[in-house]
Design a protein around this motif. Sequence first.
Motif, short mmCIF file in Angstrom:
data_model
loop_
_atom_site.label_atom_id
_atom_site.label_comp_id
_atom_site.label_asym_id
_atom_site.label_seq_id
_atom_site.Cartn_x
_atom_site.Cartn_y
_atom_site.Cartn_z
N UNK A 120 -27.45 3.54 8.47
CA UNK A 120 -27.17 2.11 8.28
C UNK A 120 -25.65 1.95 8.18
N UNK A 121 -25.07 1.30 9.20
CA UNK A 121 -23.60 1.20 9.24
C UNK A 121 -23.15 -0.24 9.38
N UNK A 122 -22.00 -0.54 8.78
CA UNK A 122 -21.43 -1.87 8.88
C UNK A 122 -20.43 -1.93 10.02
N UNK A 123 -20.27 -3.12 10.59
CA UNK A 123 -19.37 -3.31 11.72
C UNK A 123 -18.37 -4.42 11.39
N UNK A 124 -17.11 -4.06 11.22
CA UNK A 124 -16.05 -5.03 11.01
C UNK A 124 -15.16 -5.03 12.24
N UNK A 125 -14.92 -6.23 12.81
CA UNK A 125 -14.23 -6.29 14.09
C UNK A 125 -13.78 -7.72 14.38
N UNK A 126 -13.19 -7.92 15.56
CA UNK A 126 -12.84 -9.27 16.01
C UNK A 126 -14.13 -10.04 16.31
N UNK A 127 -14.08 -11.37 16.33
CA UNK A 127 -15.27 -12.15 16.67
C UNK A 127 -15.85 -11.77 18.04
N UNK A 128 -14.99 -11.47 19.00
CA UNK A 128 -15.47 -11.11 20.34
C UNK A 128 -16.27 -9.83 20.31
N UNK A 129 -15.78 -8.83 19.58
CA UNK A 129 -16.52 -7.56 19.47
C UNK A 129 -17.82 -7.75 18.70
N UNK A 130 -17.77 -8.56 17.64
CA UNK A 130 -18.97 -8.78 16.82
C UNK A 130 -20.07 -9.46 17.62
N UNK A 131 -19.71 -10.37 18.51
CA UNK A 131 -20.73 -11.10 19.27
C UNK A 131 -21.11 -10.37 20.56
N UNK A 132 -20.41 -9.29 20.87
CA UNK A 132 -20.75 -8.50 22.05
C UNK A 132 -21.84 -7.49 21.70
N UNK A 133 -22.30 -6.76 22.71
CA UNK A 133 -23.30 -5.71 22.49
C UNK A 133 -22.70 -4.32 22.63
N UNK A 134 -21.37 -4.23 22.59
CA UNK A 134 -20.69 -2.96 22.79
C UNK A 134 -21.24 -1.86 21.89
N UNK A 135 -21.30 -2.15 20.60
CA UNK A 135 -21.75 -1.13 19.65
C UNK A 135 -23.27 -1.00 19.61
N UNK A 136 -23.96 -2.09 19.86
CA UNK A 136 -25.43 -2.02 19.89
C UNK A 136 -25.90 -1.09 21.00
N UNK A 137 -25.29 -1.21 22.17
CA UNK A 137 -25.67 -0.38 23.32
C UNK A 137 -25.31 1.08 23.08
N UNK A 138 -24.16 1.32 22.45
CA UNK A 138 -23.71 2.69 22.22
C UNK A 138 -24.53 3.39 21.13
N UNK A 139 -24.80 2.66 20.05
CA UNK A 139 -25.48 3.28 18.90
C UNK A 139 -27.00 3.30 19.08
N UNK A 140 -27.54 2.27 19.73
CA UNK A 140 -28.98 2.26 20.01
C UNK A 140 -29.82 2.47 18.77
N UNK A 141 -30.71 3.46 18.85
CA UNK A 141 -31.62 3.74 17.74
C UNK A 141 -31.05 4.74 16.74
N UNK A 142 -29.80 5.16 16.93
CA UNK A 142 -29.20 6.14 16.03
C UNK A 142 -29.09 5.58 14.62
N UNK A 143 -28.69 4.30 14.53
CA UNK A 143 -28.51 3.69 13.22
C UNK A 143 -28.65 2.17 13.32
N UNK A 144 -28.92 1.55 12.20
CA UNK A 144 -28.97 0.09 12.14
C UNK A 144 -27.55 -0.43 11.92
N UNK A 145 -27.17 -1.48 12.66
CA UNK A 145 -25.85 -2.07 12.53
C UNK A 145 -25.93 -3.35 11.70
#
Length: 229
Positions: A120-145
């Motif tokens: 279970x990891x937190x994501x702090x970033x710019x609004x553009x990164x937060x609304x993108x799927x960059x980290x969702x696609x990379x992390x997938x089922x490894x952890x909850x964002x």
Amino acid sequence: MSAIGILGGMGPQASAKLYELLIKGTQKYIPVAVDDDYPEIVLLNVPVPNFISNKNELPKAKQILIERTKLLEQAGCTVNGVACNTAHILLPELQAVTKVPFLPIPVLVAKRIELAGFKRVGLLATPTTLTSTLYDEAIGDIAEIVRPDITLAKIVEKYIYKQLNGSLSEAERSKFRHMVANFKKQNKLDAVILACTELPLVYGQTNEPVILDTLQILSDELLATYFAG
């Protein structure tokens, strides 16, 4: 000859810090005593329009970065990195114009999360990164964002711009670290990703394994790839 390529300037301070990390990190691989012990590094400090707050500038920024990507290949780079998380939304287009591989920060972070066993990891970033799927696609089922709420996200964005314009005080830096700790505690997180390359500068130096410094992670992997080649 080979070199490490960096598309920087987004922002300049984060790019300069990445260069510093690469120089310091070289000592992990070889003894260094004189100039030619260090790898060649091509850092392009690219002053692109602010596409983060103004999406209308995105096409112009993309074209500029595409041209600079070609320059990195011409300069003899064998591995590239982008010193900006948000600019990774353009990475497919950049990779398409060069044979030199880019190391995507979200993918590198995902590997660290998997290796550490974080779920279970937190994501702090710019609004553009937060609304993108960059980290969702990379992390997938490894952890909850877990993303911050709108109020916290806006505060984080203010800290990013304070770092960029050089107005961040030490008191504000301390407040930011406390805020990150609260975000982690309140959401029962295993770790927090500082998914804007300005945020490690705001946070300050740390050896905490639960604070995922995207600048440090990119530096580590660029050097590992360079020296493996």
